[in-house]
Design a protein around this motif. Structure first.
Motif, PDB file in Angstrom:
ATOM      1  N   ALA A   1      35.569  36.760  41.686  1.00  0.00           N
ATOM      2  CA  ALA A   1      36.359  37.992  41.653  1.00  0.00           C
ATOM      3  C   ALA A   1      37.311  37.950  40.470  1.00  0.00           C
TER       4      ALA A   1
ATOM      5  N   ARG B   1      38.785  47.207  46.943  1.00  0.00           N
ATOM      6  CA  ARG B   1      38.943  46.775  45.547  1.00  0.00           C
ATOM      7  C   ARG B   1      40.233  47.287  44.901  1.00  0.00           C
TER       8      ARG B   1
ATOM      9  N   ASP C   1      38.461  51.032  49.289  1.00  0.00           N
ATOM     10  CA  ASP C   1      37.166  50.383  49.035  1.00  0.00           C
ATOM     11  C   ASP C   1      37.266  48.864  48.935  1.00  0.00           C
TER      12      ASP C   1
ATOM     13  N   SER D   1      37.383  43.292  40.884  1.00  0.00           N
ATOM     14  CA  SER D   1      35.980  43.503  40.524  1.00  0.00           C
ATOM     15  C   SER D   1      35.089  43.747  41.733  1.00  0.00           C
ATOM     16  N   HIS D   2      35.438  43.173  42.891  1.00  0.00           N
ATOM     17  CA  HIS D   2      34.680  43.452  44.108  1.00  0.00           C
ATOM     18  C   HIS D   2      35.527  43.222  45.348  1.00  0.00           C
TER      19      HIS D   2
END
Length: 104
Positions: free
Chosen positions: A11, A65, A63, A35-36
């Protein structure tokens, strides 16, 4: 299991915190994009003090993120360094709360 472990370590911070200047009584918002999703141990700090979700401090996540911190009705003493931590990832920015000039 090894792949999942390594994937979490991979990440990264896509968009870090930005320095923010606001006036007394306004709201200051900080956003950090990872990034995720799925990064553990997410925490916000102001000058080394952990922040928690309440009426003045709004902490949200979109989300998994995009992490957002909003400090409402700020005062001069709220000026300092805002830090976002997600696992081993860290992003920091300065918050400057300006007083309202009576000369204007």
């Amino acid at each position: 299991l090894l792949l999942l472990c390594c994937a979490e370590e991979a990440a990264a911070i896509v968009c870090g915190l930005r320095n923010t200047d606001v006036f007394v009584g306004e709201s200051a918002t900080f956003t950090c994009e990872l990034s995720h999703p799925g990064v553990k141990n997410v925490q916000w700090w102001l000058d080394g003090t952990p922040l928690h979700n309440n009426l003045v401090t709004e902490i949200s996540e979109q989300d998994g993120r995009i992490h957002t911190l909003t400090l409402n009705d700020v005062a001069c003493h709220d000026s300092g360094t805002v830090t976002f931590r997600a696992g081993s990832l860290i992003s920091s920015a300065k918050l400057l709360v300006k007083g309202i000039s009576l000369l204007e």
